[in-house]
Motif scaffolding. Structure first.
Motif, PDB file in Angstrom:
ATOM      1  N   LYS A 151       0.832  -1.209   0.000  1.00  0.00           N
ATOM      2  CA  LYS A 151       0.000   0.000   0.000  1.00  0.00           C
ATOM      3  C   LYS A 151       0.865   1.257   0.000  1.00  0.00           C
ATOM      4  N   ALA A 152       1.970   1.203   0.749  1.00  0.00           N
ATOM      5  CA  ALA A 152       2.845   2.371   0.844  1.00  0.00           C
ATOM      6  C   ALA A 152       3.501   2.682  -0.496  1.00  0.00           C
ATOM      7  N   LEU A 154       2.452   1.740  -3.465  1.00  0.00           N
ATOM      8  CA  LEU A 154       1.439   1.994  -4.488  1.00  0.00           C
ATOM      9  C   LEU A 154       1.183   3.492  -4.642  1.00  0.00           C
ATOM     10  N   LYS A 155       1.294   4.217  -3.540  1.00  0.00           N
ATOM     11  CA  LYS A 155       1.076   5.668  -3.574  1.00  0.00           C
ATOM     12  C   LYS A 155       2.195   6.400  -4.317  1.00  0.00           C
ATOM     13  N   LYS A 156       3.349   5.752  -4.443  1.00  0.00           N
ATOM     14  CA  LYS A 156       4.508   6.398  -5.058  1.00  0.00           C
ATOM     15  C   LYS A 156       4.724   5.982  -6.515  1.00  0.00           C
ATOM     16  N   THR A 159       1.105   5.494 -12.775  1.00  0.00           N
ATOM     17  CA  THR A 159      -0.017   4.664 -13.223  1.00  0.00           C
ATOM     18  C   THR A 159       0.512   3.442 -13.966  1.00  0.00           C
ATOM     19  N   PRO A 245      11.093   4.807  -6.008  1.00  0.00           N
ATOM     20  CA  PRO A 245      10.389   4.467  -4.761  1.00  0.00           C
ATOM     21  C   PRO A 245      10.898   3.155  -4.158  1.00  0.00           C
ATOM     22  N   GLN A 265      11.244   5.599   1.237  1.00  0.00           N
ATOM     23  CA  GLN A 265      10.062   6.422   1.480  1.00  0.00           C
ATOM     24  C   GLN A 265       9.272   5.976   2.716  1.00  0.00           C
ATOM     25  N   SER A 266       9.226   4.682   2.938  1.00  0.00           N
ATOM     26  CA  SER A 266       8.473   4.147   4.082  1.00  0.00           C
ATOM     27  C   SER A 266       9.114   2.843   4.539  1.00  0.00           C
ATOM     28  N   ASN A 306       6.754   6.310   8.471  1.00  0.00           N
ATOM     29  CA  ASN A 306       6.975   7.265   7.379  1.00  0.00           C
ATOM     30  C   ASN A 306       7.251   8.641   7.983  1.00  0.00           C
TER      31      ASN A 306
END
Length: 322
Positions: A151-152, A154-156, A159, A245, A265-266, A306
């Protein structure tokens, strides 16, 4: 004269009573020994676990007026050391309880059965051991850890962006569960490659660099590390900070450096200190109060680290490793 004499005698009797009462209050109600055996003595992760064990021993020792002595016998990685030997060594220390994170590479059933035959209590961390029923098993939610990592990242991702996943070449239910969690979020189409490596810094870097070299069409838009082996040394990743990422499941404090430098990033962190505290607490309550845990399994939820909470967990790592 008689009044003065009586006063002095009364005062002495009062002082004697007070000292006797204080001595009774300070008297220990029990003495116990607990040993911790992780998979690797040098691992930051197991140092954090041991910190939790120590903290519980101090807190509950004071609360119950008992003395709890804690030892660590985690093996140093090498052919001459093993968890089996560590468990046998614990007999020489006459311990009352063992907290063990069992290795996948050893068959520990026989030596643990012997331990239980001698009425030593056992708490297991991370995974069970065949034919052994411990006082408590503390099971991290590895599936959820994989989901949080996916999930973390996926935000970075752009598309339809794809990721490479770094995992262990050694078969393990732990990494299988993490991978299943990642796939539950990303699906198969968002995974460009699964890169397997020996679980150490040098091998992980070699595997990552080779994967990036092979990616001539630049299909890899990000990375998920199912453990942070490649981050347990000096930065040597084959991309520049803030250019790709990266999310990792964290098992060492050195990973924080990569976050500060912009490579990361996370992170997904298991509550290692909590594992140790819960394990120690369960043993002490069993040994002193003869009280079993309400449930013999405890599932510890992972934490996403994060920008919102990184400074807090940096402080935690310093406390755990002090």
């Amino acid at each position: 004269m008689n009044k003065a004499f009586i006063y002095i005698i009364s005062l002495l009797l009062f002082l004697n009573f007070s000292l006797t009462l204080q001595a009774q209050n300070n008297e220990l109600l029990g003495t116990y020994k607990i040993v911790f055996i992780g998979k690797d003595k040098e691992s930051s992760k197991y140092k954090a676990v041991f910190s939790g064990i120590n903290d519980a021993a101090k807190t509950l020792g004071k609360a119950f007026s008992i003395e709890v002595e804690v030892f660590e016998l985690s093996p140093i990685q090498g052919p001459e050391e093993s968890q089996s030997k560590s468990i046998i060594q614990s007999f020489l220390k006459n311990v009352d309880g063992i907290i063990l994170s069992p290795s996948e590479n050893e068959n520990l059933s026989s030596v643990l059965k012997l331990t239980q035959f001698h009425e030593k209590e056992i708490v297991l961390l991370e995974q069970p051991v065949n034919a052994i029923t411990p006082l408590l098993t503390i099971q991290p939610d590895e599936f959820e850890a994989g989901k949080l990592a996916a999930k973390a990242i996926l935000k970075k991702l752009p598309t339809q962006g794809r990721v490479a996943i770094l995992t262990s070449s050694d078969p393990s239910p732990i990494f299988d569960s993490r991978m299943q969690g990642v796939k539950a979020i990303l699906g198969y189409k968002r995974i460009e490659a699964v890169i397997k490596t020996e679980p150490n810094y040098k091998s992980a870097l070699i595997s990552i660099k080779q994967a990036e070299k092979n990616d001539v069409n630049h299909y890899i838009n990000g990375w998920i590390f199912l453990d942070d082996w490649a981050l347990q040394g000096m930065p040597d990743l084959p991309w520049k900070p803030n250019s790709l990422p990266l999310v990792t499941i964290q098992s060492s404090a050195s990973t924080n450096l990569f976050y500060d430098l912009g490579y990361l990033q996370s992170m997904v962190l298991h509550p290692y200190h909590e594992w140790g505290y819960k394990a120690s607490e369960a043993l002490i309550e069993k040994l002193f109060k003869k009280q079993n845990p309400t449930n013999n399994e405890y599932e510890a939820k992972p934490i996403l680290v994060n920008w919102e909470n990184i400074e807090l967990y940096k402080k935690h790592w310093k406390q755990w490793l002090r």
